[in-house]
Design an enzyme around this catalytic site. Structure first.
Site, PDB file in Angstrom:
ATOM      1  N   LYS A 197      76.470 143.337 -60.662  1.00 13.49           N
ATOM      2  CA  LYS A 197      76.563 144.507 -59.780  1.00 13.49           C
ATOM      3  C   LYS A 197      75.152 144.855 -59.296  1.00 13.49           C
ATOM      4  CE  LYS A 197      76.635 148.841 -58.495  1.00 13.49           C
ATOM      5  NZ  LYS A 197      75.686 148.823 -57.418  1.00 13.49           N
ATOM      6  N   GLY A 241      67.492 150.205 -64.397  1.00 11.35           N
ATOM      7  CA  GLY A 241      67.453 151.199 -63.329  1.00 11.35           C
ATOM      8  C   GLY A 241      66.882 152.498 -63.851  1.00 11.35           C
ATOM      9  N   SER A 242      67.321 153.593 -63.264  1.00 12.43           N
ATOM     10  CA  SER A 242      66.749 154.892 -63.628  1.00 12.43           C
ATOM     11  C   SER A 242      67.251 155.355 -64.992  1.00 12.43           C
ATOM     12  CB  SER A 242      67.114 155.927 -62.567  1.00 12.43           C
ATOM     13  OG  SER A 242      68.516 156.084 -62.542  1.00 12.43           O
ATOM     14  N   VAL A 287      70.821 157.248 -64.844  1.00 12.65           N
ATOM     15  CA  VAL A 287      72.017 156.404 -64.759  1.00 12.65           C
ATOM     16  C   VAL A 287      72.148 155.536 -66.018  1.00 12.65           C
ATOM     17  CG1 VAL A 287      73.179 154.601 -63.421  1.00 12.65           C
ATOM     18  CG2 VAL A 287      71.928 156.394 -62.230  1.00 12.65           C
ATOM     19  N   GLY A 288      71.022 155.039 -66.500  1.00  7.09           N
ATOM     20  CA  GLY A 288      71.054 154.181 -67.691  1.00  7.09           C
ATOM     21  C   GLY A 288      71.694 154.873 -68.883  1.00  7.09           C
ATOM     22  N   GLU A 302      67.229 149.055 -69.603  1.00  8.87           N
ATOM     23  CA  GLU A 302      65.788 149.168 -69.329  1.00  8.87           C
ATOM     24  C   GLU A 302      65.640 150.212 -68.236  1.00  8.87           C
ATOM     25  OE1 GLU A 302      63.358 148.146 -70.940  1.00  8.87           O
ATOM     26  OE2 GLU A 302      64.441 146.774 -72.248  1.00  8.87           O
ATOM     27  N   CYS A 340      58.575 149.098 -62.307  1.00 11.01           N
ATOM     28  CA  CYS A 340      58.824 149.981 -63.455  1.00 11.01           C
ATOM     29  C   CYS A 340      57.598 150.039 -64.363  1.00 11.01           C
ATOM     30  CB  CYS A 340      60.048 149.509 -64.227  1.00 11.01           C
ATOM     31  SG  CYS A 340      59.901 147.813 -64.751  1.00 11.01           S
ATOM     32  N   GLU A 344      58.459 160.256 -63.472  1.00  8.40           N
ATOM     33  CA  GLU A 344      58.307 158.958 -62.811  1.00  8.40           C
ATOM     34  C   GLU A 344      58.419 159.188 -61.308  1.00  8.40           C
ATOM     35  OE1 GLU A 344      61.521 156.034 -62.755  1.00  8.40           O
ATOM     36  OE2 GLU A 344      60.089 154.519 -63.394  1.00  8.40           O
TER      37      GLU A 344
HETATM   38  P1  NAD Z   1      69.349 153.455 -60.117  1.00  6.47           P
HETATM   39  O1  NAD Z   1      69.506 153.931 -61.508  1.00  6.47           O
HETATM   40  O2  NAD Z   1      69.591 154.428 -59.029  1.00  6.47           O
HETATM   41  O3  NAD Z   1      70.366 152.235 -59.852  1.00  6.47           O
HETATM   42  C1  NAD Z   1      70.396 151.097 -60.692  1.00  6.47           C
HETATM   43  C2  NAD Z   1      71.761 150.434 -60.560  1.00  6.47           C
HETATM   44  O4  NAD Z   1      72.760 151.292 -61.138  1.00  6.47           O
HETATM   45  C3  NAD Z   1      72.193 150.196 -59.119  1.00  6.47           C
HETATM   46  O5  NAD Z   1      72.873 148.962 -59.034  1.00  6.47           O
HETATM   47  C4  NAD Z   1      73.153 151.356 -58.873  1.00  6.47           C
HETATM   48  O6  NAD Z   1      74.093 151.099 -57.837  1.00  6.47           O
HETATM   49  C5  NAD Z   1      73.843 151.447 -60.227  1.00  6.47           C
HETATM   50  N1  NAD Z   1      74.512 152.735 -60.491  1.00  6.47           N
HETATM   51  C6  NAD Z   1      74.295 153.935 -59.897  1.00  6.47           C
HETATM   52  N2  NAD Z   1      75.103 154.874 -60.447  1.00  6.47           N
HETATM   53  C7  NAD Z   1      75.837 154.251 -61.414  1.00  6.47           C
HETATM   54  C8  NAD Z   1      76.827 154.677 -62.354  1.00  6.47           C
HETATM   55  N3  NAD Z   1      77.208 155.950 -62.424  1.00  6.47           N
HETATM   56  N4  NAD Z   1      77.334 153.766 -63.207  1.00  6.47           N
HETATM   57  C9  NAD Z   1      76.919 152.493 -63.186  1.00  6.47           C
HETATM   58  N5  NAD Z   1      75.988 152.011 -62.322  1.00  6.47           N
HETATM   59  C10 NAD Z   1      75.454 152.885 -61.440  1.00  6.47           C
HETATM   60  O7  NAD Z   1      67.897 152.803 -60.015  1.00  6.47           O
HETATM   61  P2  NAD Z   1      67.174 152.204 -58.726  1.00  6.47           P
HETATM   62  O8  NAD Z   1      66.790 153.325 -57.816  1.00  6.47           O
HETATM   63  O9  NAD Z   1      67.964 151.066 -58.158  1.00  6.47           O
HETATM   64  O10 NAD Z   1      65.844 151.559 -59.370  1.00  6.47           O
HETATM   65  C11 NAD Z   1      64.684 152.297 -59.651  1.00  6.47           C
HETATM   66  C12 NAD Z   1      64.630 152.661 -61.119  1.00  6.47           C
HETATM   67  O11 NAD Z   1      64.754 151.486 -61.908  1.00  6.47           O
HETATM   68  C13 NAD Z   1      63.313 153.279 -61.561  1.00  6.47           C
HETATM   69  O12 NAD Z   1      63.580 154.371 -62.404  1.00  6.47           O
HETATM   70  C14 NAD Z   1      62.620 152.171 -62.328  1.00  6.47           C
HETATM   71  O13 NAD Z   1      61.721 152.590 -63.323  1.00  6.47           O
HETATM   72  C15 NAD Z   1      63.781 151.486 -62.941  1.00  6.47           C
HETATM   73  N6  NAD Z   1      63.435 150.115 -63.333  1.00  6.47           N
HETATM   74  C16 NAD Z   1      63.243 149.858 -64.649  1.00  6.47           C
HETATM   75  C17 NAD Z   1      62.880 148.579 -65.053  1.00  6.47           C
HETATM   76  C18 NAD Z   1      62.662 148.258 -66.506  1.00  6.47           C
HETATM   77  O14 NAD Z   1      62.691 147.088 -66.858  1.00  6.47           O
HETATM   78  N7  NAD Z   1      62.450 149.246 -67.364  1.00  6.47           N
HETATM   79  C19 NAD Z   1      62.718 147.567 -64.103  1.00  6.47           C
HETATM   80  C20 NAD Z   1      62.924 147.876 -62.760  1.00  6.47           C
HETATM   81  C21 NAD Z   1      63.281 149.157 -62.379  1.00  6.47           C
END
Ligand code: NAD
Length: 455
Positions: free
Chosen positions: A157, A207-208, A211-212, A229, A263, A357
């Site tokens: 996804k 991701g964020s 959401v994580g 992560e 990140c 962040e």
């Molecule tokens: P995001 O959390 O908005 O989205 C990440 C993914 O989750 C996307 O595919 C999104 O469509 C999906 N998503 C959104 N809502 C959801 C839900 N309710 N249930 C399941 N999935 C859902 O993050 P982003 O804006 O795409 O990326 C930026 C963030 O990612 C920053 O906070 C950054 O620090 C983090 N990031 C972390 C790492 C790491 O390894 N720690 C690496 C890269 C990015």
């Protein structure tokens, strides 16, 4: 038909890709197909799985130019960095092709001398991979490659802002694996479906933090295995004996390359007061030379941020800071979502630029009274992804790497740039579950069985 469209952050009018959304009512059938293909893949010889991964790496290599331009246009990544991302994706598949051939467990002494006792890892079944937009090729690759190497089926996804790159990667993978083994689940609602589905035994999320946490809670509540992560607020500490010029060169890259949207990007620079003024002046000079350009231009060092909302929230954070802007702080007169590389001298660790962040080319500078105070400031955040430390003193380096609260610590090197075979992940609120990459990936993508054969 519903579609998901991605645009170019340099020119938001330009459509980069338009990909059909996966209808929610088709998900159950796709998941059943994945589960079926996964059972066959799990019984495919490791050497054949390894060969498939090598062929995927070969195809990425053959297609590197198109992939790099796609990544660059879709997320606004400077083309030189996008080329690096393609190389890393290719190497990740080659690495896990070799890992597929490593031993699957250990032989243990039997309770009876004639017995055979051993452990054997086996695939988890169908795994869900939820990925962000900022590394649209390599983050999916560092999840897909171990998932496939260890014999799993995958539901991938991707971020809606990077669907073109995801589609290109899925096409390459699908040339070399069983039909149905990889499902691309496109659309804003599919992430929640992946988290909820009982067919998916394990979910790896990047991701964020917000959401994580939701994903981890949903997956854990239904008894699945979750890995996440998430965000960071990564510090670099410069001690009094550091090579200041070397540190400044490293930091400027890690804080501002790809407009600060890694990140592991450096978001706080914490400097011992003995070298504070010298470091601050060198940083300001270096940041002012950064070239803001269309990411497609090989001379681009800093491109736009992903979209106008992201720029607006970065500007709001700068406005809410109690600090003094040393350079930057404005938005250039250009159609894309550009933001000037910004360095802000902040009064303390409670300032918004030192706690949140921002995910933009915005970095906070803090003064430390001593090495111990610098480490205290570095740890004064709920995040713990990556940290770096500049010093010439090995004893100090060893002592402070023990005290710095981060999953990844680099000495005399910036917070970004960990090698693809090294375990990747954070501590505190930056991560949940086992590490990614390298040998560590086995823990998440396999389940261990202990088998005892009696005499
Ligand atoms: P995001 O959390 O908005 O989205 C990440 C993914 O989750 C996307 O595919 C999104 O469509 C999906 N998503 C959104 N809502 C959801 C839900 N309710 N249930 C399941 N999935 C859902 O993050 P982003 O804006 O795409 O990326 C930026 C963030 O990612 C920053 O906070 C950054 O620090 C983090 N990031 C972390 C790492 C790491 O390894 N720690 C690496 C890269 C990015």
């Amino acid at each position: 038909m519903n579609t998901v469209r991605s645009t170019n952050p340099h020119d938001p009018e330009e459509t980069v890709a338009e990909v059909p959304a996966t209808p929610a009512d088709q998900m159950p059938a796709l998941l059943n197909l994945a589960a079926h293909a996964g059972r066959e893949w799990a019984h495919t010889a490791a050497l054949d799985r390894a060969t498939a991964l090598t062929r995927i790496a070969d195809d990425i290599d053959d297609d590197r130019d198109r992939l790099a331009h796609l990544v660059s246009r879709e997320v606004g990544k400077p083309i030189t960095e996008a080329r690096g991302e393609v190389t890393r994706a290719e190497r990740t598949f080659r690495y896990f092709a070799q890992i597929a051939l490593l031993p699957e467990g250990d032989v243990l002494p039997g309770g009876d001398a004639r017995a055979l006792a051993f452990t054997r890892s086996r695939p988890r079944g169908v795994v869900g991979l939820i990925t962000p937009w900022n590394f649209p090729l390599v983050i999916p690759s560092w999840k897909l490659a171990p998932a496939l190497a260890y014999g799993n089926a995958v539901v991938f996804k991707p971020s809606t802002q990077a669907v073109g790159t995801a589609e290109a990667l899925a096409e390459i993978v699908n040339r070399h694996v069983l039909p149905g083994l990889l499902t691309l689940a496109v659309g804003p609602a599919t992430g929640a479906l992946v988290a909820q589905s009982p067919v998916i035994s394990a979910v790896s999320f990047t991701g964020s933090t917000e959401v994580g946490r939701q994903v981890v809670a949903t997956v854990s509540t239904r008894g699945g295995v979750a890995q996440a992560e998430m965000g960071g607020q990564n510090p670099t500490v410069i001690l009094a004996d550091a090579d200041v010029e070397g540190a400044v060169t490293g930091i400027v890259g890690s804080a501002f390359a790809f407009a600060g949207q890694k990140c592991t990007a450096t978001s706080r620079i914490i400097v011992h007061e003995d070298v504070y003024e010298r470091t601050r002046d060198a940083l300001v000079d270096a940041v002012r030379t950064l070239v803001l350009l269309d990411p497609a231009d090989p001379k681009c060092q800093v491109g736009p941020v992903i979209d106008a909302n992201s720029r607006d929230s970065a500007l709001a954070a700068i406005g809410a800071s109690g600090g003094r802007i040393l350079t930057g702080g404005g938005k250039p007169d250009a159609p894309g979502s550009y933001l000037e590389p910004t360095l802000v001298e902040v009064p303390g660790s409670e300032d918004v630029l030192a706690t949140d962040e921002v995910f933009a080319p915005v970095t906070a500078l803090l003064r430390a009274r001593s090495a111990t105070h610098a480490v205290e400031l570095a740890n004064a955040t709920p995040f713990g992804l990556s940290a770096s430390l500049y010093t010439r003193d090995l004893a100090a380096a060893l002592a402070h790497t023990r005290d710095l609260e981060a999953g990844m610590i680099r000495v005399n090197a910036p917070t970004t740039g960990l090698d693809h075979w090294a375990p990747f992940g954070g501590s505190k609120q930056s991560s949940f579950g086992p590490r990614e990459q390298g040998l560590a990936a086995r823990e998440f993508y396999t389940d261990s069985t202990t088998i005892v054969v009696g005499p």
